[in-house]
Design an enzyme around this catalytic site. Structure first.
Site, PDB file in Angstrom:
ATOM      1  CD  GLU A 171      13.562   6.246  49.318  1.00  0.00           C
ATOM      2  OE1 GLU A 171      13.110   5.133  49.646  1.00  0.00           O
ATOM      3  OE2 GLU A 171      13.155   6.878  48.341  1.00  0.00           O
ATOM      4  CD  GLU A 363      14.631   7.272  44.732  1.00  0.00           C
ATOM      5  OE1 GLU A 363      13.470   6.831  44.912  1.00  0.00           O
ATOM      6  OE2 GLU A 363      15.650   6.729  45.177  1.00  0.00           O
TER       7      GLU A 363
HETATM    8  O1  IFM Z   1      12.335   1.710  43.901  1.00  0.00           O
HETATM    9  C1  IFM Z   1      12.330   2.597  44.958  1.00  0.00           C
HETATM   10  C2  IFM Z   1      13.723   3.141  45.205  1.00  0.00           C
HETATM   11  O2  IFM Z   1      14.670   2.124  45.369  1.00  0.00           O
HETATM   12  C3  IFM Z   1      13.710   3.975  46.458  1.00  0.00           C
HETATM   13  N1  IFM Z   1      12.675   4.965  46.398  1.00  0.00           N
HETATM   14  C4  IFM Z   1      11.358   4.553  46.049  1.00  0.00           C
HETATM   15  C5  IFM Z   1      11.374   3.733  44.776  1.00  0.00           C
HETATM   16  C6  IFM Z   1       9.893   3.288  44.531  1.00  0.00           C
HETATM   17  O3  IFM Z   1       9.521   3.236  43.217  1.00  0.00           O
END
Ligand code: IFM
Length: 465
Positions: A171, A363
């Site tokens: 990200e 994710e």
């Molecule tokens: O915790 C973060 C992760 O490090 C990056 N993406 C979003 C998550 C949020 O829960």
């Protein structure tokens, strides 16, 4: 009851069911065995930076308890684990000297994963940037791209006899915008727009150079990707106009303050910054040297989609309009993020159509305030429902032809959620931060059934015990 699309095609036999995590959020051992400081180590010490002044100093103590965590992953049938290396743990100054004890930790972790039959997916950078490099200008310094490539080379030389899956970073939109624009994340900077864009350019270059390094030295044929956060929009209705409006919001820079999914992905996937962004940013853009765009756009094997939420968009009189206010009764997570599986469906389709590369959901997760109940269990039906809805939306995108290869929910154990500290829980395994006891939540048992049935269990109304 939601429409479960019983007519879905089954998930492909080789679909990958994983889980994901990030080094600073779980490892702890912040000053142990020769680890250098990361920008997060220092940021957490700033007054009011993190909720209740919490830090990742101990986190889930995964550095010492990794074997227990791997055992749990195996018990719950996890097939692949996306984890990240802590750059300052293995190279305390960020460049040059290698910290053997740090490397040894990842040797142990990777070997234990392989022994458990779990495929390691290694991410090179999940925000814990070496403080020493920050003092040399950090991402503002164009040399940062070479620092990252050198570090990558070290890691690939050491681990590519056992690791095949590589992800450059997590990200950039988050670590650039929150870390270098709003200052809510480490290193806590509020840079000017030209500086933010310079950081952005160097991060893109670093990614490209890291991919070159991986391909140059990997022992096992590498499978390489990145993980990008989807600031996604979906059409309010099925009308062609609303669909076009959502597409425009996802891939157009609308203001000097904003960016878009296209802004983050086009340079590294297509070798060009989107024209709309170049117009809006104008002379604030950094100097782009000859060869830069080709360097950053190295062919990738997959794009990692990090998806949590989205906003509805409709076609308005003056162009796309975000349907701004959530009604008070809308489904949200504890972060107040709208639960919007249709956004996942939309962005998977649009990213696949635009970039024509296989996708992996690297994710996706539900933030909640779970606790161990009087029966000793952690019941988290909201999380099960969230994951179920998103997997069904993903399956629908696959029905439409999207080449989706795997699913890595965020996250395995509850962890340090950056500025929110430990308040918000996103894991499928509860962490008691006082005792470090792990308690698998209902969602872990549910996910095991999903894995065992290769997704067929998604059609069953099962919200735990
Ligand atoms: O915790 C973060 C992760 O490090 C990056 N993406 C979003 C998550 C949020 O829960």
């Amino acid at each position: 009851m939601i429409k479960t699309h019983a007519c879905h095609k089954p998930f492909p036999q080789d679909f990958i069911w994983g889980v994901s995590s990030g080094s600073y959020q779980i490892e702890g051992a912040a000053t142990e065995d020769g680890k250098g400081d990361s920008v997060w180590d220092l940021f957490c010490k700033r007054e009011s930076a993190i909720l209740s002044g919490q830090t990742g100093e101990v986190a889930c103590d995964h550095y010492h308890r990794y074997q227990e965590d791997v055992n749990l992953m195996r018990e719950f049938g996890v097939q692949a684990y996306r984890f990240s290396f802590s750059w300052p743990r293995v190279m305390p100054e960020g460049t040059g000297r290698v910290n053997e004890k740090g490397m040894d930790f990842y040797d142990r972790l990777v070997d234990s994963l392989l022994k458990a039959g779990i495929e390691p997916w290694a991410m090179l950078f999940h925000w814990d940037y070496p403080q020493e490099l920050y003092c040399r200008g950090g991402w503002l310094n164009r040399d940062s791209a070479d620092w990252f490539a050198d570090y990558t080379r070290q890691m690939v030389e050491r681990f590519s006899d056992r690791i095949q899956y590589w992800i450059t970073y997590d990200e950039p939109s988050a670590f650039i915008m929150c870390g270098h624009k709003t200052g809510e994340h480490a290193p806590g900077l509020r840079l000017s727009l030209p500086e933010q864009l310079r950081v952005n350019h160097h991060v893109n270059l670093a990614h490209g150079k890291a991919v070159q390094a991986i391909r140059a030295v990997a022992k096992k044929k590498p499978i390489v990707g990145l993980s990008s956060y989807m600031d996604a929009h979906y059409p309010l209705t099925d009308s062609a106009e609303d669909k076009t409006a959502a597409q425009a919001m996802n891939f157009t820079v609308m203001s000097r303050e904003g960016r878009s999914v296209g802004w983050w992905l086009d340079p590294v996937m297509l070798g060009q910054y989107p024209e709309d962004g170049l117009q809006i940013f104008g002379s604030d853009m950094p100097q782009i040297l000859s060869g830069d765009m080709a360097t950053m756009a190295q062919p990738l094997d997959f794009i990692g989609i990090n998806y949590y939420s989205a906003r509805a968009v409709r076609s308005g009189e003056h162009g796309p309009e975000v349907v701004a206010e959530l009604p008070g009764y809308a489904m949200t997570t504890q972060y107040d993020w709208a639960i919007a599986p249709h956004g996942l469906y939309t962005i998977l389709r649009q990213c696949y159509e635009r970039y024509k590369r296989p996708l992996v959901i690297t994710e996706n997760g539900h933030q909640n305030n779970d606790h161990v109940m009087l029966d000793g269990k952690v019941h988290d039906p909201q999380r099960i429902d969230y994951l179920r809805r998103h997997l069904l939306a993903a399956q629908r995108a696959m029905d439409d032809g999207v080449d989706l290869r795997g699913y890595f929910p965020w996250t395995f154990t509850d962890n340090f959620e950056w500025a929110f500290g430990y308040r918000t829980r996103v894991g499928m395994v509860h962490t008691d931060y006082q005792t470090q006891k792990r308690t698998p939540k209902d969602s872990a048992y549910w996910y095991r059934k999903v894995i065992q049935t290769n997704g067929a269990h998604l059609l069953v109304d099962d919200y735990g015990v």
